[in-house]
Design a protein around this motif. Sequence first.
Motif, PDB file in Angstrom:
ATOM      1  N   GLU A 147       0.832  -1.208   0.000  1.00 41.80           N
ATOM      2  CA  GLU A 147       0.000   0.000   0.000  1.00 41.80           C
ATOM      3  C   GLU A 147       0.870   1.264   0.000  1.00 41.80           C
ATOM      4  O   GLU A 147       0.547   2.243  -0.668  1.00 41.80           O
ATOM      5  CB  GLU A 147      -0.987  -0.061   1.163  1.00 41.80           C
ATOM      6  CG  GLU A 147      -2.123  -1.024   0.815  1.00 41.80           C
ATOM      7  CD  GLU A 147      -2.899  -1.582   1.993  1.00 41.80           C
ATOM      8  OE1 GLU A 147      -2.808  -0.994   3.100  1.00 41.80           O
ATOM      9  OE2 GLU A 147      -3.591  -2.607   1.801  1.00 41.80           O
ATOM     10  N   ILE A 152      -2.668  -1.355  -5.617  1.00 46.05           N
ATOM     11  CA  ILE A 152      -4.108  -1.464  -5.379  1.00 46.05           C
ATOM     12  C   ILE A 152      -4.474  -2.940  -5.224  1.00 46.05           C
ATOM     13  O   ILE A 152      -4.083  -3.776  -6.052  1.00 46.05           O
ATOM     14  CB  ILE A 152      -4.916  -0.881  -6.583  1.00 46.05           C
ATOM     15  CG1 ILE A 152      -4.464   0.560  -6.899  1.00 46.05           C
ATOM     16  CG2 ILE A 152      -6.424  -0.954  -6.315  1.00 46.05           C
ATOM     17  CD1 ILE A 152      -4.787   1.589  -5.861  1.00 46.05           C
ATOM     18  N   ASP A 154      -6.470  -5.978  -5.791  1.00 47.48           N
ATOM     19  CA  ASP A 154      -7.403  -6.461  -6.810  1.00 47.48           C
ATOM     20  C   ASP A 154      -8.128  -7.677  -6.223  1.00 47.48           C
ATOM     21  O   ASP A 154      -7.810  -8.818  -6.550  1.00 47.48           O
ATOM     22  CB  ASP A 154      -6.600  -6.828  -8.075  1.00 47.48           C
ATOM     23  CG  ASP A 154      -7.470  -7.435  -9.155  1.00 47.48           C
ATOM     24  OD1 ASP A 154      -8.706  -7.368  -9.040  1.00 47.48           O
ATOM     25  OD2 ASP A 154      -6.887  -7.991 -10.118  1.00 47.48           O
ATOM     26  N   TYR A 176      -2.121  -7.677  -5.322  1.00 44.00           N
ATOM     27  CA  TYR A 176      -2.056  -6.222  -5.467  1.00 44.00           C
ATOM     28  C   TYR A 176      -1.399  -5.906  -6.811  1.00 44.00           C
ATOM     29  O   TYR A 176      -0.533  -6.653  -7.273  1.00 44.00           O
ATOM     30  CB  TYR A 176      -1.212  -5.591  -4.339  1.00 44.00           C
ATOM     31  CG  TYR A 176      -1.931  -5.459  -3.012  1.00 44.00           C
ATOM     32  CD1 TYR A 176      -2.271  -6.576  -2.261  1.00 44.00           C
ATOM     33  CD2 TYR A 176      -2.248  -4.208  -2.516  1.00 44.00           C
ATOM     34  CE1 TYR A 176      -2.910  -6.448  -1.038  1.00 44.00           C
ATOM     35  CE2 TYR A 176      -2.893  -4.062  -1.285  1.00 44.00           C
ATOM     36  CZ  TYR A 176      -3.219  -5.184  -0.549  1.00 44.00           C
ATOM     37  OH  TYR A 176      -3.857  -5.046   0.654  1.00 44.00           O
ATOM     38  N   ASP A 182      -0.206   4.528 -13.413  1.00 39.68           N
ATOM     39  CA  ASP A 182      -0.528   5.014 -12.053  1.00 39.68           C
ATOM     40  C   ASP A 182       0.747   5.436 -11.329  1.00 39.68           C
ATOM     41  O   ASP A 182       0.771   6.424 -10.593  1.00 39.68           O
ATOM     42  CB  ASP A 182      -1.258   3.943 -11.238  1.00 39.68           C
ATOM     43  CG  ASP A 182      -2.730   3.830 -11.645  1.00 39.68           C
ATOM     44  OD1 ASP A 182      -3.192   4.679 -12.432  1.00 39.68           O
ATOM     45  OD2 ASP A 182      -3.395   2.880 -11.191  1.00 39.68           O
TER      46      ASP A 182
END
Length: 188
Positions: A147, A152, A154, A176, A182
């Motif tokens: 994090e 992110i 999933d 993740y 991004d």
Amino acid sequence: MIDIKSIQTDRLILRAWRDSDFAPFATLNADPEVMQHFPWLLTRAESDDVAGRIVARMAERGWGWYAVEVKGGEPFIGFVGLNVPTYEIPCGPCVEIGWRLSRAAWGKGYATEAARAAVGFGFEILNLPEVVSFTVVANTRSRAVMERLGMIHDSANDFDHPSIEEGHPMRRHVLYRLTASDWRAAAG
Ligand SMILES: CC(C)(COP(=O)(O)OP(=O)(O)OC[C@H]1O[C@@H](n2cnc3c(N)ncnc32)[C@H](O)[C@@H]1OP(=O)(O)O)[C@@H](O)C(=O)NCCC(=O)NCCS
């Protein structure tokens, strides 16, 4: 082949493995706290086998799970880097970011610092479109690193690890993801 022998951060050097790393690697692989979220502790022989495979994959690809050294400090605190999973998971083919540090090296931001550099290398030098990471559901420390990196969860693609037996409490894994776009957007 892109051959990256080492990556430097403010406090760390991610570098090729040395023979002298094998003994401290075996020590951390035999530490129940470090291995809390793995199905078993590793013997010296098993640990050497894992290290040997990491070294072989790095020689083959030119990058991989780097040995991590603290500048002016501990010569080996564990590994951080990129890897291509060899078993089938719901993102394949993909490149994962992974880490395992000795207990004494936790709580200093080393894993995140090294992983940021490794992810940056993956996007900027290897031109990967995406990097993934996965761990057992209960591994909150590892999830916190994901994090911090901006990954992110999933949850639709959480999966049962193919090398862990059915019914085992560590079988369920969270997945993740971090896309290059991004990552670049967050970097500004
Ligand atoms: C997962 C693992 C690498 C995380 O290590 P970590 O040290 O907790 O992670 P970070 O490097 O991000 O460090 C963050 C901590 O350092 C602290 N910190 C101290 N100085 C810091 C600094 N200068 N910069 C950033 N953070 C700092 C942070 O406040 C944070 O503390 P907290 O955990 O109490 O909130 C480690 O627990 C580990 O090796 N576990 C065993 C192996 C494992 O499970 N691997 C994953 C399998 S998939």
